[in-house]
Enzyme design. Structure first.
Site, short mmCIF file in Angstrom:
data_model
loop_
_atom_site.label_atom_id
_atom_site.label_comp_id
_atom_site.label_asym_id
_atom_site.label_seq_id
_atom_site.Cartn_x
_atom_site.Cartn_y
_atom_site.Cartn_z
N CYS A 171 0.87 -1.22 0.02
CA CYS A 171 0.03 -0.06 -0.01
C CYS A 171 0.83 1.32 -0.10
CB CYS A 171 -0.94 0.23 1.31
SG CYS A 171 -2.26 -1.41 1.13
N1 NAD Z 1 -2.71 -5.83 1.92
C1 NAD Z 1 -3.14 -4.65 2.56
O1 NAD Z 1 -2.53 -4.30 3.26
C2 NAD Z 1 -4.25 -4.00 1.75
C3 NAD Z 1 -4.98 -2.94 2.37
C4 NAD Z 1 -5.71 -2.43 1.91
C5 NAD Z 1 -6.21 -2.62 0.52
N2 NAD Z 1 -5.13 -3.51 -0.26
C6 NAD Z 1 -5.50 -3.40 -1.71
O2 NAD Z 1 -6.45 -4.97 -2.00
C7 NAD Z 1 -6.10 -5.50 -3.06
C8 NAD Z 1 -5.72 -6.77 -3.03
O3 NAD Z 1 -4.47 -6.62 -2.04
P1 NAD Z 1 -3.94 -7.99 -1.19
O4 NAD Z 1 -2.88 -7.41 -0.27
O5 NAD Z 1 -5.09 -8.75 -0.68
O6 NAD Z 1 -3.24 -9.05 -2.27
P2 NAD Z 1 -2.75 -10.45 -2.17
O7 NAD Z 1 -1.71 -10.69 -3.19
O8 NAD Z 1 -2.63 -10.78 -0.69
O9 NAD Z 1 -3.85 -11.33 -2.52
C9 NAD Z 1 -4.32 -11.31 -3.93
C10 NAD Z 1 -5.16 -12.56 -4.26
O10 NAD Z 1 -5.76 -12.45 -5.66
C11 NAD Z 1 -5.34 -13.56 -6.49
N3 NAD Z 1 -5.56 -13.09 -7.79
C12 NAD Z 1 -4.61 -12.09 -8.47
N4 NAD Z 1 -5.13 -12.14 -9.74
C13 NAD Z 1 -6.50 -12.65 -9.77
C14 NAD Z 1 -7.40 -12.87 -10.88
N5 NAD Z 1 -7.36 -12.32 -11.87
N6 NAD Z 1 -8.58 -13.74 -10.58
C15 NAD Z 1 -8.47 -14.41 -9.38
N7 NAD Z 1 -7.46 -13.98 -8.37
C16 NAD Z 1 -6.44 -13.53 -8.51
C17 NAD Z 1 -3.92 -13.92 -5.75
O11 NAD Z 1 -3.49 -15.28 -6.41
C18 NAD Z 1 -4.06 -13.66 -4.61
O12 NAD Z 1 -4.11 -14.56 -4.00
C19 NAD Z 1 -4.86 -4.46 -3.66
O13 NAD Z 1 -5.30 -3.53 -4.56
C20 NAD Z 1 -4.41 -3.83 -2.58
O14 NAD Z 1 -3.68 -2.50 -2.93
C21 NAD Z 1 -4.65 -4.21 0.38
#
Ligand code: NAD
Length: 413
Positions: free
Chosen positions: A265
């Site tokens: 982030c």
């Molecule tokens: N991690 C954090 O602290 C946080 C906090 C707030 C917002 N976000 C936002 O949330 C979103 C997700 O982040 P995250 O940390 O959960 O990511 P992550 O990498 O932990 O998880 C994402 C998952 O999505 C899957 N994936 C990727 N492409 C895909 C597709 N086309 N179809 C189906 N599955 C798919 C991946 O295999 C993975 O398991 C991002 O935009 C991030 O900026 C993250």
């Protein structure tokens, strides 16, 4: 508005955001299908082993055994859902610009299977206009003809993995939709799982607010990192200064110095903002400058640590404690410790690392605290690291986390 009656929810992406959301929705009575295109992760989750710290194996196993949750890589299963949330990564490409390939592929993956009257929510962080200009055109082009009415909203996730206080339920959720019917449904959905859903006028406001929140953190961390260098050069303890300033009951909020910023982030989202500014023919120069200050921190920390070593030692042995980007998680994405290690190596150091939550990092394994070193850098204050063991061995420590107070042999950043 009365909360939506729980039915079937599909969540695309079962990572740090998607899986805790799935468990929060299960707790609220929803049946959840967790769609992820990474087959290994789907198998792991369905075996009851949680890939994220905020969901315990026992919580996951309970949901699996009750039949109210399962993971799958089959996108066609979203046809059963009345609500679909998209929680896939939104990283940077090799030019450090927004890379929406995964978001596009998620939208393409669900589109052919969307049922009529389904609500689609994007929770992924991105620049304003992403829902309206990227996701909606893909879905409208590929959805089944019979699915005449689809509702769309943006509700950027604000979860802070590892946070013992704030979670999916008690963190207010921003919601901006493309029309009133979508907003009514999105508010009702989030009211069914969160304590507070906050309505904003458009998806763009919700998307921009998310970028503002994380950019606010980036610039304040940069300010403190710069201020730290000034204090250190003047022999002043910056943490004491921050504590002193924090006694002002209004108009000041404490931020702490560190090796830099990491995770999915804080180093990433502000670059979505600077890119968005350039698309609009302007510049977010203040943000760009803040990012560059934070990027210099790993080199500053490397130099501070090496200054603690006897200058006769040509190849000092440096132990880095904590390589995850923050305490309590094993997440090494964008960790500034990578740059720290590289600067140390460039200067001839022999570098090893220790982190109880990270079994492998960049192809290398951790060492234990018995590793003989000339200096240790406490980069991330991971639980379970016995720093006192090192101190008792007489190892010099540079504490970048403000967690070791008044001990000989420990220097604060
Ligand atoms: N991690 C954090 O602290 C946080 C906090 C707030 C917002 N976000 C936002 O949330 C979103 C997700 O982040 P995250 O940390 O959960 O990511 P992550 O990498 O932990 O998880 C994402 C998952 O999505 C899957 N994936 C990727 N492409 C895909 C597709 N086309 N179809 C189906 N599955 C798919 C991946 O295999 C993975 O398991 C991002 O935009 C991030 O900026 C993250």
């Amino acid at each position: 508005m009365s909360p939506q009656q729980p039915q079937i929810l599909a969540i695309i992406g079962q990572g740090y955001v998607g899986l805790p959301l799935a468990m929060a929705a299960v707790d609220a009575g929803w049946t959840v299908i967790g769609v992820d295109n990474f087959e290994v992760k789907v198998t792991q989750i369905n075996s009851g082993s949680s890939p994220v710290e905020d969901v315990s194996d026992s919580q996951l196993k309970a949901a699996l055994s009750k039949g109210v949750y399962k993971a799958t890589n089959d996108f066609s299963s979203v046809s059963q859902a009345s609500v679909i949330t998209i929680c896939v990564p939104t990283p940077l490409d090799d030019k450090r610009e927004p890379d929406l390939a995964l978001l596009r592929s998620a939208a393409k993956g669900i589109a052919p299977f969307i049922s009529n009257e389904t609500l689609i929510v994007s929770e992924s962080t991105s620049y304003p206009g992403t829902l309206r200009d990227i996701i909606i055109p893909i879905v409208n082009k590929l959805k089944p003809e019979a699915s005449k009415t689809v509702y769309f909203a943006s509700a950027p996730e604000r979860v802070n993995p590892g946070d013992p206080v704030w979670n999916q339920k008690n963190t207010p959720r921003l919601i901006g939709s493309i029309d009133n019917a979508s907003q009514t449904r999105a508010l009702a959905f989030y009211e069914s799982i969160c304590d507070a859903a906050v309505s904003v006028s458009t998806p763009e406001v919700a998307e921009a607010a998310k970028l503002l929140e994380n950019t606010f953190r980036l610039v304040n961390i940069a300010l403190i990192n710069e201020f730290t260098q000034l204090c250190a050069a003047s022999g002043i303890n910056v943490n004491e200064v921050i504590g002193a300033a924090s006694t002002k009951p209004y108009g000041f909020m404490p931020f702490r110095p560190g090796v830099g910023v990491g995770g999915h982030c804080i180093p990433v989202d502000p670059l979505y903002l600077t890119w968005w500014a350039r698309q609009k023919g302007t510049r977010a120069e203040f943000v760009e400058f803040a990012a560059s200050i934070n990027q210099q921190m790993p080199m500053y920390v490397a130099n501070r640590a090496l200054s603690l070593v006897d200058s006769d030692i040509k190849n000092p042995k440096v132990l880095i404690l904590g390589v995850a980007y923050k305490p309590g998680v094993g997440d090494v994405r964008e960790t500034p410790v990578s740059e720290l290690r590289d600067h140390l190596v460039t200067q001839g150091a022999d570098v090893a690392w220790h982190d109880p939550l990270v079994p492998m990092w960049d192809g290398s394994k951790p060492v234990d605290l018995g590793w003989d070193c000339d200096v240790a850098i406490l980069a991330t204050n991971q639980p379970g690291v016995d720093v006192e063991k090192l101190i008792s061995k007489g190892v010099q420590i540079l504490d970048c986390t403000n967690s070791i107070k008044n001990l000989n042999g420990v220097t604060s950043l």
